[in-house]
Design a protein around this motif. Structure first.
Motif, mmCIF file in Angstrom:
data_model
loop_
_atom_site.group_PDB
_atom_site.id
_atom_site.type_symbol
_atom_site.label_atom_id
_atom_site.label_comp_id
_atom_site.label_asym_id
_atom_site.label_seq_id
_atom_site.Cartn_x
_atom_site.Cartn_y
_atom_site.Cartn_z
ATOM 1 N N PRO A 57 0.835 -1.205 0.000
ATOM 2 C CA PRO A 57 0.000 0.000 0.000
ATOM 3 C C PRO A 57 0.869 1.254 0.000
ATOM 4 O O PRO A 57 1.934 1.291 0.618
ATOM 5 C CB PRO A 57 -0.802 -0.115 1.299
ATOM 6 C CG PRO A 57 -0.867 -1.581 1.552
ATOM 7 C CD PRO A 57 0.456 -2.130 1.087
ATOM 8 N N ASN A 58 0.425 2.275 -0.717
ATOM 9 C CA ASN A 58 1.102 3.566 -0.866
ATOM 10 C C ASN A 58 2.279 3.539 -1.825
ATOM 11 O O ASN A 58 2.923 4.577 -2.030
ATOM 12 C CB ASN A 58 1.558 4.130 0.489
ATOM 13 C CG ASN A 58 0.384 4.463 1.389
ATOM 14 O OD1 ASN A 58 -0.622 4.986 0.929
ATOM 15 N ND2 ASN A 58 0.506 4.146 2.665
ATOM 16 N N ASP A 98 -3.784 1.747 -3.116
ATOM 17 C CA ASP A 98 -4.496 2.144 -1.894
ATOM 18 C C ASP A 98 -4.372 1.058 -0.821
ATOM 19 O O ASP A 98 -3.691 0.044 -0.992
ATOM 20 C CB ASP A 98 -5.963 2.470 -2.203
ATOM 21 C CG ASP A 98 -6.750 1.262 -2.712
ATOM 22 O OD1 ASP A 98 -6.334 0.117 -2.459
ATOM 23 O OD2 ASP A 98 -7.783 1.460 -3.377
ATOM 24 N N ASP A 99 -5.035 1.293 0.310
ATOM 25 C CA ASP A 99 -4.933 0.373 1.445
ATOM 26 C C ASP A 99 -5.475 -1.022 1.131
ATOM 27 O O ASP A 99 -5.117 -1.994 1.807
ATOM 28 C CB ASP A 99 -5.664 0.938 2.661
ATOM 29 C CG ASP A 99 -4.968 2.169 3.228
ATOM 30 O OD1 ASP A 99 -3.758 2.327 2.956
ATOM 31 O OD2 ASP A 99 -5.626 2.959 3.927
#
Length: 259
Positions: A57-58, A98-99
């Motif tokens: 994520p990210n 994203d998460d």
């Protein structure tokens, strides 16, 4: 006075011994420690080193679709809400994971990249494009290449990598090297895996790490070098036992001259 001279003589001899008490094995890199090898390489069957890094994520990705028709290419390369500042960079677009491990791809929609490395992530995007395109080429790269260096590095903080993976020695060099108080035999590597963070302890003086899974540093890795006890005692880098021995030698010489 005789007692005092004897005391200083004893201190002088002990100081001389202390100047040579640090064994070479504590700071010489790439020593032959084959008899004490404790590294294994479970990733050896993989063809590419980058297969060992799993997307997180990210993370930011460079993705570009190229087709024989420029208009169609432009259609699939539309700026998305996850692009960095919605700006182009050499015809690539930035997509943030994203998460939930999804990217929002133009027209196609969300593509889930959970458990993917660079190779399998690219295959996921190719699979999602199959219903829409027959002839095209896809560029899929990791954009957020950084690692963190903490502890006894001369240059602590987040370091930028110029490629998707670098050797651990390149990482140490990027962080300015290890200070004299850093424990080179106990460097800690914290790596994010799909199942969670894993911590490894690495001996930089052991040349066996060249053939190990720890030889390469990947994006989002964290390196930590613990300080020696000498630093906890408040001894600075400029401190030298040689200064003490020189002072004692001078004192004893003066005492002899005075007598």
């Amino acid at each position: 006075m005789k007692y005092l001279n004897r005391l200083f003589t004893i201190i002088f001899i002990i100081s001389l011994l202390l100047t040579g008490c640090i064994p070479q094995k504590e700071y010489v890199l790439l020593q032959d420690k084959s008899s004490d090898k404790h590294y294994e390489n479970p990733y050896s069957p993989l063809a590419n080193i980058t297969d060992k890094y799993f997307l997180q994520p990210n993370d930011y990705l460079f993705i570009n679709v190229s087709t024989p028709d420029p208009k169609i290419s432009e259609f699939f390369n539309q700026s998305s809400s996850n692009s960095v500042n919605n700006q182009r960079n050499q015809n690539f677009f930035y997509y943030q994971i994203d998460d939930s491990m999804n990217i929002d791809f133009p027209y196609v929609g969300q593509i889930n990249l959970k458990g993917c490395n660079i190779r399998s992530g690219k295959e996921k995007v190719q699979e999602a494009l199959k219903p829409f395109l027959k002839e095209y080429s896809l560029t899929f790269k990791l954009a957020s290449n950084t690692f963190t260096a903490l502890g006894e590095f001369r240059k602590q903080g987040v370091q930028t990598m110029q490629k998707e993976q670098i050797t651990i020695f390149e990482a140490v060099a990027l962080a300015g090297g290890i200070t004299p108080f850093g424990k080179q035999r106990k460097l800690q590597l914290v790596r994010q895996q799909p199942e969670g963070a894993v911590t490894y302890e690495i001996d930089l003086t052991d040349k066996n790490i060249i053939n190990s899974e720890y030889y390469y540093i990947y994006p989002n890795d964290m390196l930590y070098v613990r300080p020696m006890k000498a630093k906890q005692l408040g001894i600075g880098e400029s401190f030298s036992i040689g200064l003490i021995t020189t002072a004692l030698a001078l004192y004893l010489t003066l005492q002899t001259v005075i007598k």
